[in-house]
Design an enzyme around this catalytic site. Sequence first.
Site, short mmCIF file in Angstrom:
data_model
loop_
_atom_site.label_atom_id
_atom_site.label_comp_id
_atom_site.label_asym_id
_atom_site.label_seq_id
_atom_site.Cartn_x
_atom_site.Cartn_y
_atom_site.Cartn_z
N TYR A 57 57.70 13.48 18.39
CA TYR A 57 56.60 14.13 17.68
C TYR A 57 56.97 14.32 16.21
CZ TYR A 57 54.84 15.34 22.36
OH TYR A 57 54.39 15.31 23.65
N SER A 208 46.99 17.44 28.04
CA SER A 208 45.62 17.09 27.67
C SER A 208 44.57 17.73 28.58
CB SER A 208 45.44 15.56 27.67
OG SER A 208 46.16 14.98 26.61
N PRO A 209 44.60 19.05 28.77
CA PRO A 209 43.56 19.69 29.59
C PRO A 209 42.17 19.58 28.96
CG PRO A 209 44.85 21.35 28.44
CD PRO A 209 45.56 20.05 28.23
N LEU A 210 42.12 19.30 27.65
CA LEU A 210 40.84 19.10 26.97
C LEU A 210 40.52 17.62 26.82
CD1 LEU A 210 41.04 21.85 24.19
CD2 LEU A 210 39.97 21.98 26.45
N GLY A 212 42.08 15.12 25.41
CA GLY A 212 42.27 14.54 24.09
C GLY A 212 41.21 15.00 23.10
N LEU A 215 36.78 17.62 25.60
CA LEU A 215 36.26 18.84 26.22
C LEU A 215 36.38 20.06 25.29
CD1 LEU A 215 37.72 18.24 29.79
CD2 LEU A 215 35.32 18.06 29.09
N GLY A 217 34.22 20.46 22.82
CA GLY A 217 32.90 20.71 22.28
C GLY A 217 32.71 20.11 20.90
#
Length: 342
Positions: A57, A208-210, A212, A215, A217
């Site tokens: 990273y 990545s619960p969203l 990427g 989710l 919005g």
Amino acid sequence: MAMQNRILGRTGVSVSPLCLGAMMFGPWGNSDEADSVRIIHRALDAGINFVDTADVYSAGESERIVGKALAGRRDDVVLATKFFMPMGTDPNERGGSRRWVIRAVENSLRRLDTDYLDLYQVHRPSQDTDVEETLGALTDLVRQGKVRCIGSSSYAASQIVEAQWTARDRRLERFVTEQPPYSILVRGIEADVLPTARRHGMGILSYSPLGGGWLSGRWRKGAAGTPTSAARPGARFDMASPANQRKLDVVEELAQLADQAGLTLIELAIAFVINHPAVTAAIIGPRTMEQLESQLPATEVTLTADILDRIDQLVAPGATINPDDNSYGEAELTPAARRRTS
């Protein structure tokens, strides 16, 4: 409300249901070091005691920033990092060989300004290195006290089993955690990876619960602009793709479902992940303080059976709408793709 910690697999280590992912700290995301440190401190003050980063990273900058932020608080944090991705042009500055593992851990320890890692993870399975080679090197690090326990990331179920059997057969340290991609839009691991990991008593810290950013919005059907991300494969944001058009449709439905439940889409998405009985912690990767604040309330959300049933209608259990989101492809193992990995 205080976060209700969970036990990480069978390690006996207690961790928060949210793990602070540090991929966005540094040039890949937030180049303001002081702001990144403030975000880390806010997460710790909110009850997060689990931090995950990787050497790749921002070419080590993320680890350095995390190390700076943890000064004076290191022993209060379960600290995880990863190795495997290319860290230079030398073909031996990558992978799972003993030669590289021994060098990589010393580099990470120095950047993180710590004497030990609570969890050291292989960022991806190797296509050309025997898993016994990697486990042997990691076992030595555990016995030397430089690493407390070891884990894998983005391993297929068969690779998880091979590593577990090799560890048992050769009397080596075994992977006690697996770090897979998981969200409402990316449910592929429910079919085989999660059941396999549970059978072996492994903790799951999913990334990545969203989805990427899908989710969050931020991108909605009919909105101007095309989703882009410097840290993720372009195919995931190709709006000409029928799979991505389907994702936009699903996001609209999920946004309505969240609104009906009195939740934000972000809270719904993260709660879905951490409510799964096989998941120990969801790795959140905020770039800004605002993003962190929007994600913290998810720990207080319990989804009803009706909401979970509706989610299953929109995305079937075990299904991933766009296969490019699975993060198990060979392309992610190439040097050109190293900036775009989880």
